[in-house]
Design an enzyme around this catalytic site. Sequence first.
Site, PDB file in Angstrom:
ATOM      1  CB  ILE A 132      85.724 -11.255 101.778  1.00 36.55           C
ATOM      2  CG1 ILE A 132      86.634 -10.044 101.578  1.00 36.55           C
ATOM      3  CG2 ILE A 132      84.794 -11.054 102.944  1.00 36.55           C
ATOM      4  CD1 ILE A 132      85.915  -8.839 100.998  1.00 36.55           C
ATOM      5  CG  ASP A 133      90.836 -10.538 100.412  1.00 35.98           C
ATOM      6  OD1 ASP A 133      89.791  -9.942 100.091  1.00 35.98           O
ATOM      7  OD2 ASP A 133      91.744 -10.008 101.080  1.00 35.98           O
ATOM      8  NE  ARG A 168      74.850   6.109  81.984  1.00 31.70           N
ATOM      9  CZ  ARG A 168      74.152   6.697  82.946  1.00 31.70           C
ATOM     10  NH1 ARG A 168      73.716   5.990  83.971  1.00 31.70           N
ATOM     11  NH2 ARG A 168      73.897   7.980  82.894  1.00 31.70           N
ATOM     12  CG  HIS A 177      95.198  -7.603  99.502  1.00 28.87           C
ATOM     13  ND1 HIS A 177      96.219  -8.331 100.049  1.00 28.87           N
ATOM     14  CD2 HIS A 177      95.608  -6.314  99.536  1.00 28.87           C
ATOM     15  CE1 HIS A 177      97.198  -7.528 100.397  1.00 28.87           C
ATOM     16  NE2 HIS A 177      96.846  -6.292 100.099  1.00 28.87           N
ATOM     17  CD  GLU A 228      90.776  -4.530  97.023  1.00 36.26           C
ATOM     18  OE1 GLU A 228      90.381  -3.412  97.375  1.00 36.26           O
ATOM     19  OE2 GLU A 228      90.962  -5.471  97.825  1.00 36.26           O
ATOM     20  NE  ARG A 289      77.080   8.016  85.136  1.00 35.89           N
ATOM     21  CZ  ARG A 289      77.251   8.789  84.062  1.00 35.89           C
ATOM     22  NH1 ARG A 289      78.340   8.653  83.327  1.00 35.89           N
ATOM     23  NH2 ARG A 289      76.342   9.683  83.724  1.00 35.89           N
TER      24      ARG A 289
END
Length: 371
Positions: A132-133, A168, A177, A228, A289
């Site tokens: 998926i990366d 918000r 990755h 990430e 959030r």
Amino acid sequence: MKSIGILTAGGDSPGLNAAIRAIGKAALESGMQVIGFRDGFRGLMENRTVRLRSDALSGILTVGGTVLGTSRDKPHKMPVGSKTLDMREAMVDTYQKHHLDVLICLGGGGTQKNAYRLLDNGLNIVTLPKTIDNDVYGTDVTFGFDTALVIATEAIDRLHSTAHSHHRIIVVEIMGHNAGWLALGAGIAGGSDVILIPEIPYDIEVVAKAINRRSRAGKNFSIVAVSEGAMSKEDAKVLNKARDKIEKAKDKAEKSKAKAALTELEAQHVGNTLRLTRHLEELTGLESRLTILGHLQRGGTPSAADRLLATRLGTACIDFIKEGKSGIMVAARGEGAEALPLEQVVGKRKVVPLDHPWIDAARRVGTSLGE
Ligand code: F6P
């Protein structure tokens, strides 16, 4: 009659079953025998097999995950009991026991490297690029990426209405990755206000300013898509220094010490998106959030584009095998496929180039990249 083996290794990814089906059906149609190994390189070592006859290949095109199972085990560093051993010879034995002509390994960057290691032991290897990366070097695209892109985009769409209603900031962490393809793609498609990717270290003050500017213009909510692997300029400096130390290590001992230091730094990075979310709340005064999409992005049925890509590469793979090719990755190239020597693929990663049109497009629609 030719015999081929198939295994799936590394993190699972939508489209794996579509690829297994395409390889299997095209192989059977060409009079080949097909055998599957369970759970990646571990199944090859332990000789755990499944015979892939026509009935086993039916009804799996749309199914997520991999019917063969997968693992992140490496042939040369395999946990066996309380030890970590080089198990390549056991894998060669299994290959020979089944009189295989070729072993096909479906995986991402790590799998390309592990498969390459088995070449040295005399196995005929062909690989397919999945993850998926989308970070496998040498292929236009990997299967799994499109499905994850669709899932992450839909998530951003859904987060928009709740962010808007509550005024918000919603920070959404997206996998990938150390490559920003997924966050950048989904961030643009979902209209995120800020996109942070590993290739562009961010300045949190700049991000806060972009959000405050939106508030002043009457839009007192924001969506921040964070890869990430994204990190601040300060963290990137420290990490690059640690990576440099590995490169420049004079001997094995120095190298393993430098590697341990890098692992420690990477462990400290866990939780970075939560810290970022809290920090943005402090800097902007807007309630914030965090949503971590995690493995949702890898689950479920593959998109049409991934089914098509996996079927295309799987059938091309059998054509290359019939031509006697091995030691190759079946790369997606335009509408076709290319047999790329594995040595040109391993040890490299395809990250987002800074001059990529997606980056330019994001900037031009007013998205902040935290620069
Ligand atoms: O490589 C695919 C991937 O989903 C990455 O995006 C992510 O960092 C990693 O795998 C997660 O791995 P695991 O499933 O082992 O937690």
